[in-house]
Design an enzyme around this catalytic site. Structure first.
Site, PDB file in Angstrom:
ATOM      1  N   ASP A 270       0.844  -1.195   0.000  1.00 58.94           N
ATOM      2  CA  ASP A 270       0.000   0.000   0.000  1.00 58.94           C
ATOM      3  C   ASP A 270       0.877   1.242   0.000  1.00 58.94           C
ATOM      4  O   ASP A 270       2.007   1.239   0.477  1.00 58.94           O
ATOM      5  CB  ASP A 270      -0.969   0.007   1.187  1.00 58.94           C
TER       6      ASP A 270
ATOM      7  N   GLU B 115      -5.829   3.229   3.552  1.00 51.96           N
ATOM      8  CA  GLU B 115      -6.316   3.817   4.795  1.00 51.96           C
ATOM      9  C   GLU B 115      -7.774   4.260   4.695  1.00 51.96           C
ATOM     10  O   GLU B 115      -8.484   4.296   5.699  1.00 51.96           O
ATOM     11  CB  GLU B 115      -5.441   5.010   5.196  1.00 51.96           C
TER      12      GLU B 115
ATOM     13  N   HIS C 177       3.623   2.877   5.670  1.00 48.51           N
ATOM     14  CA  HIS C 177       3.540   2.454   4.274  1.00 48.51           C
ATOM     15  C   HIS C 177       4.800   2.806   3.487  1.00 48.51           C
ATOM     16  O   HIS C 177       5.067   2.213   2.447  1.00 48.51           O
ATOM     17  CB  HIS C 177       2.305   3.053   3.593  1.00 48.51           C
TER      18      HIS C 177
END
Length: 383
Positions: free
Chosen positions: A75, A134, A102
């Site tokens: 991500d 998120e 991340h």
């Protein structure tokens, strides 16, 4: 260029840490990733920048004798958090920070990709740099928009999340659910306002709300197997304007968390039942909105996870730790509902927790994570 060394990996992580961006706005991050990957050996690489999800990036490493396509997801988005680490390479974007690590996730993925760009894998490898973990459920968006069609479809998927409670570079995993699934709850109760001195002429939503809150607590205590796990939290309530006026409207917001999708659906249904009962009992209108999106439980595939754990337990230089399930959410759960796979932890050893403004992952974890994952993927291609 040979595969990235530890110093290069740390520089990349620090570069990425300075340019955090929120969900679906990760253009600068995307461009940095593209530029970095452009420096790798391109012989076996095929890159896709999907128009439907423009900040996403997909890289296919063509295998020498492929029998499957193994997916690896990372991500790329950040959080609306004002950084307070005091680091020299702190966020340059006010109010935004890689407070969930991340930047570490991306750096590890780049390290693994750089290794396989120099050492052609036997099977195809698909690296998915995913926006919007998120919020905005980027994994679900990618799936629904057909990003995994055709040659871009993985046969199995892997991904990590950093964990400040584990030693730097340690690998944590478990059979079954790693992360809970989450559902947002919004409830509006509509009755009839009136003067506090004449309750018979009004329909008090505060009383209805109070009863609803108490009854919701019994869903977990009386409808869910006590050896399983579920949570309902109503974290925000609003009603009324002044002490001597009966409120005609009340609003509640909360969250449901469960370790299996079946559990979440059961809690959802019981909450619907409670809301219907409150509406009838207090003669009010109760509007319940449930939004799960892509935040399904991260349920690890039994066969693949068993193989992953067996490898990590015996791999040289890897500290493996069996972990308990966590009630935090992760949208990789949606992809694991579509493709078999495994999510695991990478220890980053820090006193601050995820989503904290002071999170400072131990950078020694990065190269150790790259080595562990590269080793596992090579092992998986032979087994």
């Amino acid at each position: 260029m040979t595969e990235l060394n530890e110093a290069q990996l740390i520089k990349i992580r620090r570069d990425l840490h300075q340019i955090p961006e929120l969900a679906l706005q990760e253009k600068q991050t995307h461009d940095y990733l593209v530029q970095t990957i452009a420096g790798f050996n391109q012989t076996n690489l095929e890159i896709s920048q999907p128009e439907k999800l423009p900040t996403a990036l997909m890289v296919l490493v063509h295998g020498s004798q492929p029998t499957r396509t193994i997916g690896y997801r990372t991500d790329i988005d950040a959080l609306p958090v004002e950084e307070k680490t005091g680091l020299l390479f702190a966020s340059k974007h006010p109010g935004v920070m890689h407070a969930c690590g991340h930047d570490v996730h991306m750096t590890v993925a780049l390290g693994v990709l750089s290794w396989f760009s120099e050492h052609q894998p036997k099977d195809n490898l698909l690296f998915f740099f995913q926006p919007a973990e998120e919020s905005e459920n980027g994994g679900k968006l990618a799936y629904e928009q057909g990003l995994f069609d055709g040659k871009w479809r993985p046969d199995e998927f892997y991904g990590l999340h950093d964990n400040p409670d584990l030693p730097a570079g340690a690998i944590g995993c478990r059979m079954g659910t790693l992360f809970a699934g989450t559902t947002e709850v919004n409830i509006d109760i509509t009755g009839k306002g009136g003067h506090a001195a004449f309750p018979q002429d009004a329909n008090d939503t505060v009383v209805a709300m109070a009863s609803l809150i108490m009854q919701v607590q019994t869903i977990i205590s009386r409808s869910i197997d006590p050896i399983q796990s579920g949570v309902i939290t109503l974290g925000k309530v609003e009603a009324g304007t002044i002490r001597n006026v009966i409120a005609g409207h009340a609003h509640l917001e909360g969250t449901i968390r469960g370790l299996t999708q079946e559990m979440i659906l059961k809690i959802d249904q019981r909450l619907k039942d409670v809301c219907e009962g409150i509406a009838k009992s207090f003669n009010v209108k109760v509007d319940l909105q449930l939004n799960q999106g892509g935040y399904w439980p991260v349920e690890n595939n039994p066969e693949l996870t068993k193989r992953f754990i067996e490898y990590m337990k015996q791999a040289a230089g890897v500290e493996f730790i069996e972990t308990a399930p966590a009630m935090t959410g992760e949208d990789f759960g949606y992809l694991l509902a579509k493709f078999p796979g495994t999510m695991f932890w990478l220890g980053v050893e820090d006193d601050s927790q995820l989503h904290s403004a002071t999170l400072k992952p131990d950078e020694r974890a990065i190269k150790r994570g790259v080595d562990a994952i590269t080793g596992f993927l090579n092992y998986r291609m032979q087994n």
